[in-house]
Scaffold this motif. Structure first.
Motif, PDB file in Angstrom:
ATOM      1  N   HIS A 112       0.828  -1.203   0.000  1.00 14.42           N
ATOM      2  CA  HIS A 112       0.000   0.000   0.000  1.00 14.42           C
ATOM      3  C   HIS A 112       0.865   1.256   0.000  1.00 14.42           C
ATOM      4  CE1 HIS A 112      -3.492   2.512   0.836  1.00 14.42           C
ATOM      5  NE2 HIS A 112      -2.787   3.086   1.800  1.00 14.42           N
ATOM      6  N   LEU A 113       1.971   1.196   0.733  1.00 13.40           N
ATOM      7  CA  LEU A 113       2.844   2.350   0.896  1.00 13.40           C
ATOM      8  C   LEU A 113       3.549   2.728  -0.401  1.00 13.40           C
ATOM      9  CD1 LEU A 113       3.796   4.091   3.374  1.00 13.40           C
ATOM     10  CD2 LEU A 113       5.759   2.576   3.502  1.00 13.40           C
ATOM     11  N   TYR A 134      13.659   6.769  -1.032  1.00  8.50           N
ATOM     12  CA  TYR A 134      12.361   6.870  -0.381  1.00  8.50           C
ATOM     13  C   TYR A 134      12.509   6.998   1.135  1.00  8.50           C
ATOM     14  CZ  TYR A 134       7.640   5.667   1.079  1.00  8.50           C
ATOM     15  OH  TYR A 134       6.402   5.679   1.662  1.00  8.50           O
ATOM     16  N   ASP A 135      11.827   7.967   1.718  1.00  4.80           N
ATOM     17  CA  ASP A 135      11.823   8.162   3.168  1.00  4.80           C
ATOM     18  C   ASP A 135      10.521   7.613   3.738  1.00  4.80           C
ATOM     19  OD1 ASP A 135      14.312   9.485   3.539  1.00  4.80           O
ATOM     20  OD2 ASP A 135      13.446  11.308   2.696  1.00  4.80           O
ATOM     21  N   PRO A 136      10.560   6.454   4.382  1.00  2.65           N
ATOM     22  CA  PRO A 136       9.324   5.903   4.947  1.00  2.65           C
ATOM     23  C   PRO A 136       8.789   6.806   6.055  1.00  2.65           C
ATOM     24  CG  PRO A 136      11.235   4.637   5.676  1.00  2.65           C
ATOM     25  CD  PRO A 136      11.726   5.589   4.636  1.00  2.65           C
ATOM     26  N   PRO A 137       7.484   6.894   6.213  1.00  6.26           N
ATOM     27  CA  PRO A 137       6.906   7.725   7.270  1.00  6.26           C
ATOM     28  C   PRO A 137       7.441   7.328   8.645  1.00  6.26           C
ATOM     29  CG  PRO A 137       5.206   6.962   5.761  1.00  6.26           C
ATOM     30  CD  PRO A 137       6.454   6.223   5.402  1.00  6.26           C
ATOM     31  N   HIS A 138       7.567   8.315   9.515  1.00  6.30           N
ATOM     32  CA  HIS A 138       8.147   8.057  10.832  1.00  6.30           C
ATOM     33  C   HIS A 138       7.347   7.025  11.620  1.00  6.30           C
ATOM     34  CE1 HIS A 138      10.351   8.762  14.527  1.00  6.30           C
ATOM     35  NE2 HIS A 138       9.209   8.956  15.159  1.00  6.30           N
ATOM     36  N   LEU A 211      16.715   6.655   7.915  1.00  5.39           N
ATOM     37  CA  LEU A 211      16.158   5.313   7.835  1.00  5.39           C
ATOM     38  C   LEU A 211      15.610   5.048   6.434  1.00  5.39           C
ATOM     39  CD1 LEU A 211      14.335   5.118  11.280  1.00  5.39           C
ATOM     40  CD2 LEU A 211      16.598   4.251  10.661  1.00  5.39           C
ATOM     41  N   VAL A 212      15.921   3.866   5.913  1.00  2.24           N
ATOM     42  CA  VAL A 212      15.449   3.480   4.586  1.00  2.24           C
ATOM     43  C   VAL A 212      14.699   2.158   4.689  1.00  2.24           C
ATOM     44  CG1 VAL A 212      17.329   4.663   3.399  1.00  2.24           C
ATOM     45  CG2 VAL A 212      17.592   2.254   4.014  1.00  2.24           C
ATOM     46  N   LEU A 213      13.835   1.929   3.724  1.00  3.96           N
ATOM     47  CA  LEU A 213      13.123   0.659   3.622  1.00  3.96           C
ATOM     48  C   LEU A 213      13.964  -0.270   2.760  1.00  3.96           C
ATOM     49  CD1 LEU A 213      10.597  -1.013   4.180  1.00  3.96           C
ATOM     50  CD2 LEU A 213       9.533   0.059   2.192  1.00  3.96           C
ATOM     51  N   ASP A 240       6.860  -9.724  -2.999  1.00  2.60           N
ATOM     52  CA  ASP A 240       7.507 -10.589  -2.007  1.00  2.60           C
ATOM     53  C   ASP A 240       8.355  -9.778  -1.026  1.00  2.60           C
ATOM     54  OD1 ASP A 240       8.078 -12.852  -0.679  1.00  2.60           O
ATOM     55  OD2 ASP A 240       9.294 -13.797  -2.224  1.00  2.60           O
ATOM     56  N   TRP A 241       7.686  -8.939  -0.233  1.00  2.00           N
ATOM     57  CA  TRP A 241       8.366  -8.053   0.713  1.00  2.00           C
ATOM     58  C   TRP A 241       8.578  -8.692   2.083  1.00  2.00           C
ATOM     59  CZ3 TRP A 241      10.145  -3.052  -0.195  1.00  2.00           C
ATOM     60  CH2 TRP A 241       9.875  -2.555  -1.482  1.00  2.00           C
ATOM     61  N   GLU A 242       8.467 -10.015   2.172  1.00  2.06           N
ATOM     62  CA  GLU A 242       8.517 -10.652   3.483  1.00  2.06           C
ATOM     63  C   GLU A 242       9.891 -10.580   4.136  1.00  2.06           C
ATOM     64  OE1 GLU A 242       9.138 -15.263   1.981  1.00  2.06           O
ATOM     65  OE2 GLU A 242       7.127 -14.470   2.231  1.00  2.06           O
ATOM     66  N   THR A 243      10.952 -10.300   3.364  1.00  6.55           N
ATOM     67  CA  THR A 243      12.289 -10.201   3.948  1.00  6.55           C
ATOM     68  C   THR A 243      12.714  -8.750   4.182  1.00  6.55           C
ATOM     69  OG1 THR A 243      13.289 -10.259   1.739  1.00  6.55           O
ATOM     70  CG2 THR A 243      13.048 -12.352   2.888  1.00  6.55           C
ATOM     71  N   ALA A 244      11.814  -7.796   3.970  1.00  8.31           N
ATOM     72  CA  ALA A 244      12.175  -6.381   4.079  1.00  8.31           C
ATOM     73  C   ALA A 244      12.373  -5.960   5.530  1.00  8.31           C
ATOM     74  CB  ALA A 244      11.100  -5.519   3.424  1.00  8.31           C
ATOM     75  N   CYS A 245      13.091  -4.855   5.708  1.00 10.00           N
ATOM     76  CA  CYS A 245      13.341  -4.319   7.039  1.00 10.00           C
ATOM     77  C   CYS A 245      13.588  -2.821   6.926  1.00 10.00           C
ATOM     78  CB  CYS A 245      14.535  -5.015   7.687  1.00 10.00           C
ATOM     79  SG  CYS A 245      16.049  -4.874   6.711  1.00 10.00           S
ATOM     80  N   ILE A 246      13.756  -2.178   8.068  1.00 11.73           N
ATOM     81  CA  ILE A 246      14.076  -0.748   8.107  1.00 11.73           C
ATOM     82  C   ILE A 246      15.386  -0.594   8.857  1.00 11.73           C
ATOM     83  CG2 ILE A 246      13.360   1.529   8.920  1.00 11.73           C
ATOM     84  CD1 ILE A 246      10.635  -0.876   8.787  1.00 11.73           C
TER      85      ILE A 246
END
Length: 353
Positions: A112-113, A134-138, A211-213, A240-246
């Protein structure tokens, strides 16, 4: 029976080639009969997406999911994912339902993001650079930072999540009851002393600690690709974002998986290749080198700051990725080598520890 579905065989004993699944299912000859129902899956897709599936040209399997290519009556091509395991299966030994639910919620939030940004990008390097910028929302980072770090994360953090150079809490290993020897214990002290020095100061060329996604598994295998009328390929989505992190930009990994190799950058931010096939010919190696050079050149063209970040953080990145990639075993040798590296690094910087 294992807790993941095994790839099926045909009546003559040969492995199923993954083709014409819908035709086989309609004829009552689905290779997956008794494991999962192809027709039930098709019915659910048709109901949820208000379409009619006309063909399943191909199905393949990954570590955890099937990838299913679907053709529809309205002209859309789709890729469906279906888990290769079920919590109701005998001998199920995957993550518990609560953990899997958290994975799904996170992945859904990321889709969604990023939907509007990612779907407009037409090349892998452009996509990777855009994701790095990209700067993810705080509030998103605050909610998911700790949960997505590693499995050996602390239960809580003693300071707010913010783009800062402060070391904050130490990440701990889960209790595996392993007894370590004197080399590993000595290495711990050397590493603890080295870490504050390894963290570079901010640089005017790029922000190191914002911080990055981080995607975590970037590559062709997790993209949908179509072609323009003129035949040029266009990447239409990244899934397939299951391995993503911040985590901080300093640790961002631009690795790009392209069968059969991974395109990476070396410690000086130059193009390189890893996971080389044993049977690669000199011509193959030259091709892989060309791929890496093209990808990295385009990446830095899209975001020159990426190169500055990698160069500035090369020593800390070395330590971080060594710890991340360690899979246990012979802790004396592993941590002893890291400790020796840290001691040498400190000696070169300011004299003996």
């Amino acid at each position: 029976m294992g807790w993941r579905d095994e790839w099926p065989s045909m009546p003559d004993g040969t492995p199923y080639d993954g083709k014409h699944l819908l035709l086989l299912a309609r004829a009552g000859k689905s290779p997956f009969d008794g494991v999962w129902d192809v027709r039930l899956l098709v019915r659910e897709i048709e109901e949820k997406l208000n379409t009619r599936v006309t063909d399943i040209p191909f199905i393949d399997k990954g570590s955890n999911n099937y990838g299913i290519l679907l053709k529809t009556a309205d002209g859309r091509d789709m890729v469906a994912r279906l888990a290769r395991s079920d919590v109701n299966m005998p001998d199920f030994d995957d993550f518990p339902v609560a953990v899997q639910g958290a994975e799904v919620r996170f992945e859904s939030t990321v889709y969604h993001l990023l939907r509007s940004e990612v779907l407009l990008l037409d090349q892998a390097a452009t996509m990777r650079a855009a994701l790095f910028r990209y700067d993810p929302p705080h509030d998103f980072s605050t909610q998911y930072f700790l949960e997505r770090v590693f499995r050996f994360m602390p239960d809580s953090l003693s300071m707010p999540i913010a783009p800062t150079r402060d070391e904050g809490d130490m990440i701990r290993w889960e209790d595996d009851e392993e007894t370590v020897g004197p080399r590993a214990l000595a290495a711990k002290q050397a590493l603890l002393k080295a870490i504050p020095c390894l963290l570079p100061p901010e640089t005017p060329e790029a922000s190191l600690f914002r911080l990055v996604l981080e995607y975590g598994d970037f590559g062709i295998h997790n993209m949908t690709i179509t072609k323009k009328v003129n035949g040029e390929p266009v990447v239409t989505s990244l899934f397939d974002w299951e391995t993503a992190c911040i985590w901080p930009a300093l640790l961002s990994d631009p690795l790009m998986a392209v069968s059969p190799v991974d395109l990476i950058v070396d410690e000086d931010a130059g193009p390189s290749v890893t996971r080389l096939p044993e049977d690669a010919t000199p011509a193959d190696l030259e091709t892989y080198k060309t791929w890496a050079s093209h990808y990295v050149k385009r990446l830095y063209h899209e975001d020159p700051g990426y190169k500055a970040v990698i160069r500035a953080g090369k020593d800390f990145r070395y330590l971080w990725y060594a710890l991340r990639d360690w899979r246990g075993g012979d802790s004396e040798k592993f941590f002893g080598a890291l400790g020796a590296w840290a001691e040498k690094w400190i000696q070169e910087l300011e004299g003996p520890i």
